[in-house]
Write a protein that holds these residues in place. Structure first.
Motif, PDB file in Angstrom:
ATOM      1  N   GLU A   1       1.239   4.422   6.771  1.00 44.85           N
ATOM      2  CA  GLU A   1       0.332   4.526   5.624  1.00 44.85           C
ATOM      3  C   GLU A   1       0.890   3.810   4.402  1.00 44.85           C
ATOM      4  O   GLU A   1       0.128   3.259   3.599  1.00 44.85           O
ATOM      5  CB  GLU A   1       0.060   5.998   5.304  1.00 44.85           C
ATOM      6  CG  GLU A   1      -0.803   6.706   6.347  1.00 44.85           C
ATOM      7  CD  GLU A   1      -1.305   8.036   5.854  1.00 44.85           C
ATOM      8  OE1 GLU A   1      -0.777   8.531   4.829  1.00 44.85           O
ATOM      9  OE2 GLU A   1      -2.230   8.582   6.481  1.00 44.85           O
ATOM     10  N   ALA A   2       2.196   3.829   4.240  1.00 49.47           N
ATOM     11  CA  ALA A   2       2.847   3.129   3.128  1.00 49.47           C
ATOM     12  C   ALA A   2       3.651   1.959   3.696  1.00 49.47           C
ATOM     13  O   ALA A   2       4.546   2.162   4.528  1.00 49.47           O
ATOM     14  CB  ALA A   2       3.762   4.074   2.355  1.00 49.47           C
ATOM     15  N   CYS A   3       3.305   0.747   3.286  1.00 44.48           N
ATOM     16  CA  CYS A   3       4.009  -0.428   3.788  1.00 44.48           C
ATOM     17  C   CYS A   3       3.680  -1.635   2.917  1.00 44.48           C
ATOM     18  O   CYS A   3       2.771  -1.592   2.079  1.00 44.48           O
ATOM     19  CB  CYS A   3       3.645  -0.726   5.244  1.00 44.48           C
ATOM     20  SG  CYS A   3       1.910  -1.136   5.525  1.00 44.48           S
ATOM     21  N   THR A   4       4.439  -2.703   3.118  1.00 43.90           N
ATOM     22  CA  THR A   4       4.186  -3.992   2.485  1.00 43.90           C
ATOM     23  C   THR A   4       3.932  -5.023   3.566  1.00 43.90           C
ATOM     24  O   THR A   4       4.689  -5.097   4.543  1.00 43.90           O
ATOM     25  CB  THR A   4       5.384  -4.435   1.624  1.00 43.90           C
ATOM     26  OG1 THR A   4       5.544  -3.532   0.523  1.00 43.90           O
ATOM     27  CG2 THR A   4       5.174  -5.849   1.078  1.00 43.90           C
ATOM     28  N   VAL A   5       2.859  -5.789   3.403  1.00 42.70           N
ATOM     29  CA  VAL A   5       2.535  -6.860   4.346  1.00 42.70           C
ATOM     30  C   VAL A   5       2.525  -8.171   3.577  1.00 42.70           C
ATOM     31  O   VAL A   5       1.747  -8.356   2.641  1.00 42.70           O
ATOM     32  CB  VAL A   5       1.175  -6.638   5.035  1.00 42.70           C
ATOM     33  CG1 VAL A   5       0.884  -7.785   6.003  1.00 42.70           C
ATOM     34  CG2 VAL A   5       1.163  -5.305   5.768  1.00 42.70           C
TER      35      VAL A   5
ATOM     36  N   GLN B   1       0.857  -1.194   0.000  1.00 48.22           N
ATOM     37  CA  GLN B   1       0.000   0.000   0.000  1.00 48.22           C
ATOM     38  C   GLN B   1       0.888   1.237   0.000  1.00 48.22           C
ATOM     39  O   GLN B   1       1.719   1.415   0.878  1.00 48.22           O
ATOM     40  CB  GLN B   1      -0.895  -0.004   1.249  1.00 48.22           C
ATOM     41  CG  GLN B   1      -1.782   1.226   1.374  1.00 48.22           C
ATOM     42  CD  GLN B   1      -2.710   1.139   2.569  1.00 48.22           C
ATOM     43  OE1 GLN B   1      -3.790   0.557   2.496  1.00 48.22           O
ATOM     44  NE2 GLN B   1      -2.283   1.706   3.693  1.00 48.22           N
ATOM     45  N   HIS B   2       0.708   2.075  -1.037  1.00 50.57           N
ATOM     46  CA  HIS B   2       1.484   3.308  -1.119  1.00 50.57           C
ATOM     47  C   HIS B   2       0.822   4.434  -0.338  1.00 50.57           C
ATOM     48  O   HIS B   2       1.504   5.328   0.169  1.00 50.57           O
ATOM     49  CB  HIS B   2       1.672   3.706  -2.583  1.00 50.57           C
ATOM     50  CG  HIS B   2       2.384   2.653  -3.381  1.00 50.57           C
ATOM     51  ND1 HIS B   2       3.738   2.420  -3.273  1.00 50.57           N
ATOM     52  CD2 HIS B   2       1.922   1.741  -4.275  1.00 50.57           C
ATOM     53  CE1 HIS B   2       4.090   1.430  -4.079  1.00 50.57           C
ATOM     54  NE2 HIS B   2       3.009   0.992  -4.696  1.00 50.57           N
ATOM     55  N   ARG B   3      -0.466   4.371  -0.257  1.00 51.70           N
ATOM     56  CA  ARG B   3      -1.252   5.249   0.619  1.00 51.70           C
ATOM     57  C   ARG B   3      -2.627   4.623   0.775  1.00 51.70           C
ATOM     58  O   ARG B   3      -3.062   3.833  -0.076  1.00 51.70           O
ATOM     59  CB  ARG B   3      -1.375   6.667   0.048  1.00 51.70           C
ATOM     60  CG  ARG B   3      -2.246   6.779  -1.192  1.00 51.70           C
ATOM     61  CD  ARG B   3      -2.731   8.191  -1.391  1.00 51.70           C
ATOM     62  NE  ARG B   3      -3.477   8.390  -2.624  1.00 51.70           N
ATOM     63  CZ  ARG B   3      -4.783   8.139  -2.771  1.00 51.70           C
ATOM     64  NH1 ARG B   3      -5.490   7.639  -1.773  1.00 51.70           N
ATOM     65  NH2 ARG B   3      -5.391   8.374  -3.937  1.00 51.70           N
ATOM     66  N   PRO B   4      -3.348   4.948   1.849  1.00 46.45           N
ATOM     67  CA  PRO B   4      -4.673   4.357   2.012  1.00 46.45           C
ATOM     68  C   PRO B   4      -5.655   4.872   0.957  1.00 46.45           C
ATOM     69  O   PRO B   4      -5.590   6.034   0.531  1.00 46.45           O
ATOM     70  CB  PRO B   4      -5.099   4.817   3.418  1.00 46.45           C
ATOM     71  CG  PRO B   4      -3.834   5.226   4.100  1.00 46.45           C
ATOM     72  CD  PRO B   4      -2.940   5.739   3.020  1.00 46.45           C
ATOM     73  N   LEU B   5      -6.551   4.005   0.526  1.00 52.65           N
ATOM     74  CA  LEU B   5      -7.668   4.405  -0.315  1.00 52.65           C
ATOM     75  C   LEU B   5      -8.804   4.907   0.562  1.00 52.65           C
ATOM     76  O   LEU B   5      -9.072   4.342   1.628  1.00 52.65           O
ATOM     77  CB  LEU B   5      -8.166   3.229  -1.152  1.00 52.65           C
ATOM     78  CG  LEU B   5      -7.474   2.968  -2.491  1.00 52.65           C
ATOM     79  CD1 LEU B   5      -7.800   1.563  -2.976  1.00 52.65           C
ATOM     80  CD2 LEU B   5      -7.912   4.001  -3.520  1.00 52.65           C
ATOM     81  N   LEU B   6      -9.488   5.934   0.096  1.00 57.12           N
ATOM     82  CA  LEU B   6     -10.629   6.475   0.837  1.00 57.12           C
ATOM     83  C   LEU B   6     -11.923   5.871   0.316  1.00 57.12           C
ATOM     84  O   LEU B   6     -12.035   5.526  -0.869  1.00 57.12           O
ATOM     85  CB  LEU B   6     -10.676   7.993   0.710  1.00 57.12           C
ATOM     86  CG  LEU B   6      -9.450   8.759   1.210  1.00 57.12           C
ATOM     87  CD1 LEU B   6      -9.615  10.253   0.959  1.00 57.12           C
ATOM     88  CD2 LEU B   6      -9.199   8.486   2.685  1.00 57.12           C
ATOM     89  N   VAL B   7     -12.913   5.773   1.178  1.00 59.16           N
ATOM     90  CA  VAL B   7     -14.184   5.189   0.784  1.00 59.16           C
ATOM     91  C   VAL B   7     -14.858   6.027  -0.299  1.00 59.16           C
ATOM     92  O   VAL B   7     -15.678   5.528  -1.081  1.00 59.16           O
ATOM     93  CB  VAL B   7     -15.096   5.029   2.016  1.00 59.16           C
ATOM     94  CG1 VAL B   7     -15.522   6.391   2.567  1.00 59.16           C
ATOM     95  CG2 VAL B   7     -16.317   4.173   1.706  1.00 59.16           C
ATOM     96  N   THR B   8     -14.518   7.317  -0.385  1.00 57.90           N
ATOM     97  CA  THR B   8     -15.128   8.211  -1.367  1.00 57.90           C
ATOM     98  C   THR B   8     -14.478   8.121  -2.738  1.00 57.90           C
ATOM     99  O   THR B   8     -15.006   8.677  -3.707  1.00 57.90           O
ATOM    100  CB  THR B   8     -15.034   9.659  -0.867  1.00 57.90           C
ATOM    101  OG1 THR B   8     -13.664   9.959  -0.536  1.00 57.90           O
ATOM    102  CG2 THR B   8     -15.905   9.877   0.363  1.00 57.90           C
TER     103      THR B   8
END
Length: 285
Positions: free
Chosen positions: A234-238, A102-109
């Motif tokens: 906010e930016a990480c790999t899991v 994830q490079h940044r979170p996605l927003l529900v909007t």
């Protein structure tokens, strides 16, 4: 790669029926199809998102949980794996690993676009494996990528290197203990759309060699990430590997530890049974 646009989410019920009907004709030979499916302007159903959050232990926020885009792309992945050119029967594939960046979170909007394709058919000590790759973008920005690795059991391949990775965390004092009910697989299937019979009922699970129904691997990953909520960058790999299946009902223990130093710090985590059997190992980087 041939790109095909989809105007809506595939009908999973119809795809599962197709998977059952075509199983006898899929013998495991050949290559992966050179197809990419694209869905644009995907709308997030807030009620569905709220149910997913409750199912996996996430709080209600404006940001999508890191594992939720997997749910948005799952129908498209199943369509790829039921297309005529796909060499393996869908029923019987084993989800053995999953990596999300994830490079940044996605927003529900937001209304993201997803591209899904198959990649890297290769030998495995227990048969063959391949990846389902999903790229999720918002506008021109790629914000989330996933690689899900599936195993098709077959004739052992001596040329395949065996994994030398050991458990991320030894069984010990757990950070959390979760009691998983017998209907967890059916409840998660209703939210995720993943109605593989090994998750639904003891009788259907026994038909595939399991003594009881087993938990979905992606539920296990999501539940682990929910335990980190508020502590992940906010930016990480899991990355996770699914080891022994979690039989339902059961009690599992979640363990975590910090790794590295400075900017390279991360976390390792694992799910074990109370007897110490490893179910899942993972890392956050």
């Amino acid at each position: 790669m041939r790109a095909t646009e989809l105007s809506s989410a595939p009908n999973l019920a119809a795809l599962y029926l197709k998977a059952v009907a075509t199983t006898p004709s899929r013998r495991g030979g050949g290559e992966l199809p050179d197809t990419e499916y694209v869905r644009r302007d995907i709308t997030v159903d807030r009620e569905h998102l709220a149910e997913y959050n409750r199912m996996c232990g996430f709080g209600l926020r404006d940001e999508l949980p890191m594992t939720y885009p997997h749910i948005l792309s799952f129908g498209t992945a199943v369509r790829l794996m039921t297309d005529p050119g796909f060499p393996f029967p869908l029923v019987g594939l084993v989800h053995v690993a999953n990596t999300i960046t994830q490079h940044r979170p996605l927003l529900v909007t937001e209304s993201p676009t997803q591209r899904v394709y198959l990649s890297d058919l290769r030998p495995h000590p227990k048969g063959s494996q391949f990846d389902v790759v999903t790229e999720t973008s918002a506008g021109s920005e790629t914000v989330w990528t996933e690689s899900s690795t599936y195993l098709r059991r077959g004739k052992p391949d001596e040329s395949a290197a065996k994994s030398e990775r050991t458990a991320a965390i030894e069984a010990g004092a757990p950070t959390a203990t979760w009691q998983l009910p017998g209907d967890l697989g059916r409840r998660y299937a209703a939210v995720s759309g993943d109605r593989n019979p090994i998750h639904l009922h003891p009788l259907t699970a026994k038909a595939f060699g399991f003594p009881r129904a087993i938990a979905h691997g992606m539920w296990s990953k999501a539940r682990c990430l929910a335990a980190f909520e508020g502590r992940l960058p906010e930016a990480c790999t899991v990355e996770v590997e699914f080891a022994k299946p979690v039989l339902l009902p059961s009690t599992v223990e979640f363990t975590e530890r910090a790794t590295g130093q400075g900017d390279g710090r991360g976390r390792d985590f694992a799910l074990h049974s109370r007897s110490g059997k490893l179910h899942l190992r993972g890392s956050v980087r």
